[in-house]
Design a protein around this motif. Structure first.
Motif, short mmCIF file in Angstrom:
data_model
loop_
_atom_site.label_atom_id
_atom_site.label_comp_id
_atom_site.label_asym_id
_atom_site.label_seq_id
_atom_site.Cartn_x
_atom_site.Cartn_y
_atom_site.Cartn_z
N PRO A 78 -45.13 15.83 47.07
CA PRO A 78 -44.82 17.26 47.16
C PRO A 78 -46.06 18.14 47.03
CG PRO A 78 -44.24 16.42 44.99
CD PRO A 78 -44.64 15.23 45.81
N GLN A 80 -48.02 22.36 61.08
CA GLN A 80 -47.49 22.11 59.74
C GLN A 80 -48.39 22.73 58.67
OE1 GLN A 80 -47.26 17.86 59.78
NE2 GLN A 80 -45.22 17.81 60.73
N HIS A 138 -38.30 22.24 57.36
CA HIS A 138 -38.41 20.92 57.97
C HIS A 138 -39.87 20.55 58.20
CE1 HIS A 138 -37.52 17.49 60.56
NE2 HIS A 138 -38.38 17.99 61.44
N GLY A 191 -47.86 12.14 51.40
CA GLY A 191 -47.40 11.21 50.38
C GLY A 191 -46.90 11.82 49.10
N GLU A 248 -45.32 17.07 53.77
CA GLU A 248 -45.34 16.42 52.45
C GLU A 248 -45.14 14.92 52.58
OE1 GLU A 248 -43.85 19.90 49.41
OE2 GLU A 248 -42.34 18.92 50.64
N ARG A 249 -44.28 14.52 53.51
CA ARG A 249 -44.11 13.07 53.74
C ARG A 249 -45.40 12.47 54.27
NH1 ARG A 249 -39.04 14.72 55.83
NH2 ARG A 249 -39.86 14.61 57.95
N SER A 250 -46.11 13.22 55.11
CA SER A 250 -47.35 12.72 55.70
C SER A 250 -48.44 12.51 54.65
CB SER A 250 -47.85 13.69 56.77
OG SER A 250 -49.07 13.28 57.32
N LYS A 284 -41.64 19.83 54.82
CA LYS A 284 -41.23 18.53 54.28
C LYS A 284 -41.88 17.39 55.06
CE LYS A 284 -36.79 20.04 52.38
NZ LYS A 284 -35.30 19.97 52.51
N ALA A 285 -42.01 17.56 56.38
CA ALA A 285 -42.69 16.53 57.18
C ALA A 285 -44.15 16.42 56.78
CB ALA A 285 -42.56 16.89 58.67
#
Length: 310
Positions: A46, A5, A34, A44, A40-42, A37-38
């Motif tokens: 953008p 990532q 994908h 917390g 960025e979710r990790s 975005k994963a």
């Protein structure tokens, strides 16, 4: 959060485009998006702002970027080190150095390395200053560095000896027939200065030395690379102080090299962030057998507070 990532994120940053990054990575754009975005979710929030034309880093992205670069570089370096520790028959070795050492000392060493270890490819990165060299090695840009001996280094370091610093003048200069010159004799000369010139207590070493000799050097040109400065000196633009190895390699018969009286030298070293093994250790040993300087005169260049010659 995964290494892949972070690699995808760095590719998007480098290309300023998801499309170009996907092409460079040989993956589909949806798969790349994908993974980012994963990531960025990790973390917390953008990391990238999607623009009509390209992307740009958010505040979080700017804070995350140098750490992602270090993590990816370190992972790649760890992989190379593990393979190199097993054998010196294959793989890739990343070297970092300053331009003057790349031009002067390394060509012969690299030629011998290629003859001894043809299966190990080399990646050479050159920097204009010792500060940049040390900073980039700390960030994991290479497996080992070759350059002026650092004043402070906490990792493995192998001294390579001392290299003389000489003054380069055109072949038709009145001083060209001499073997040595005192610094005070150069008070009325025009000087070419390089980015490689170190600081001593916040003052450039040549300014400090000339001040002690009773004059201020008249600088007519500043360059990034020492080889450029030497060629300019050979053309008659001014005179320059340069490492002897580099000066002898970069010029022909259109200039003369003068030792300073008393002579100036600088220490060279190979150093790394981690213990040297495999190919890195073998290259360091080869370097240790390459004499960086023929002269052995006492160091008389200004010293810093630690007593190290500059």
């Amino acid at each position: 959060m995964s290494l892949r990532q972070m690699e995808y994120f760095l590719a998007v940053v480098e290309e300023s485009s998801f499309t170009r990054a996907a092409d460079s990575l040989h993956v589909t754009q949806p798969a790349l998006s994908h993974q980012v975005k994963a990531l960025e979710r990790s973390v917390g929030g953008p990391l990238l702002e999607r623009m009509p034309r390209g992307v740009r880093l958010t505040a979080m992205g700017r804070a995350f970027l140098p750490h992602a670069q270090l993590a990816v570089r370190s992972a790649h370096q760890a992989e190379r080190a593990a393979r190199a520790a097993a054998e010196v028959a294959g793989g890739e070795l990343h070297l970092a150095t300053v331009h003057a050492v790349a031009v002067g000392l390394l060509p012969g060493v690299v030629a011998r390395w290629r003859a001894l270890h043809p299966g190990v490819s080399l990646m050479l990165r050159e920097y204009a200053s010792t500060e940049a060299l040390e900073e980039e090695l700390e960030r994991g840009a290479a497996d080992l560095a070759v350059g002026p001996e650092p004043a402070q280094w906490t990792g493995p370091l192998l001294p390579l000896g001392r290299e003389e610093l000489v003054v380069v003048v055109p072949s038709d200069d009145p001083l060209a027939g001499r073997a040595a010159v005192r610094l005070a004799e150069l008070a009325d000369r025009d000087w070419i200065r390089c980015a490689m010139e170190p600081l001593v207590d916040g003052v450039l070493v040549l300014d400090r030395a000339c001040g002690e000799a009773g004059f201020t050097p008249h600088t007519v040109l500043r360059t990034e690379h020492t080889s450029t400065a030497v060629r300019m000196a050979a053309a008659g633009v001014g005179i320059v102080m340069a490492p002897a190895h580099m000066a002898r390699s970069a010029v022909g018969e259109d200039c003369a090299l003068l030792s300073l009286d008393p002579a100036w030298h600088r220490g060279l070293a190979v150093f790394s962030r981690v213990p040297l093994t495999g190919a890195a250790a073998a290259f360091a040993e080869l370097l240790a057998g390459a004499e960086p300087a023929a002269a052995t005169a006492t160091v008389t260049a200004p010293r810093d507070a630690s007593g190290r010659p500059d």
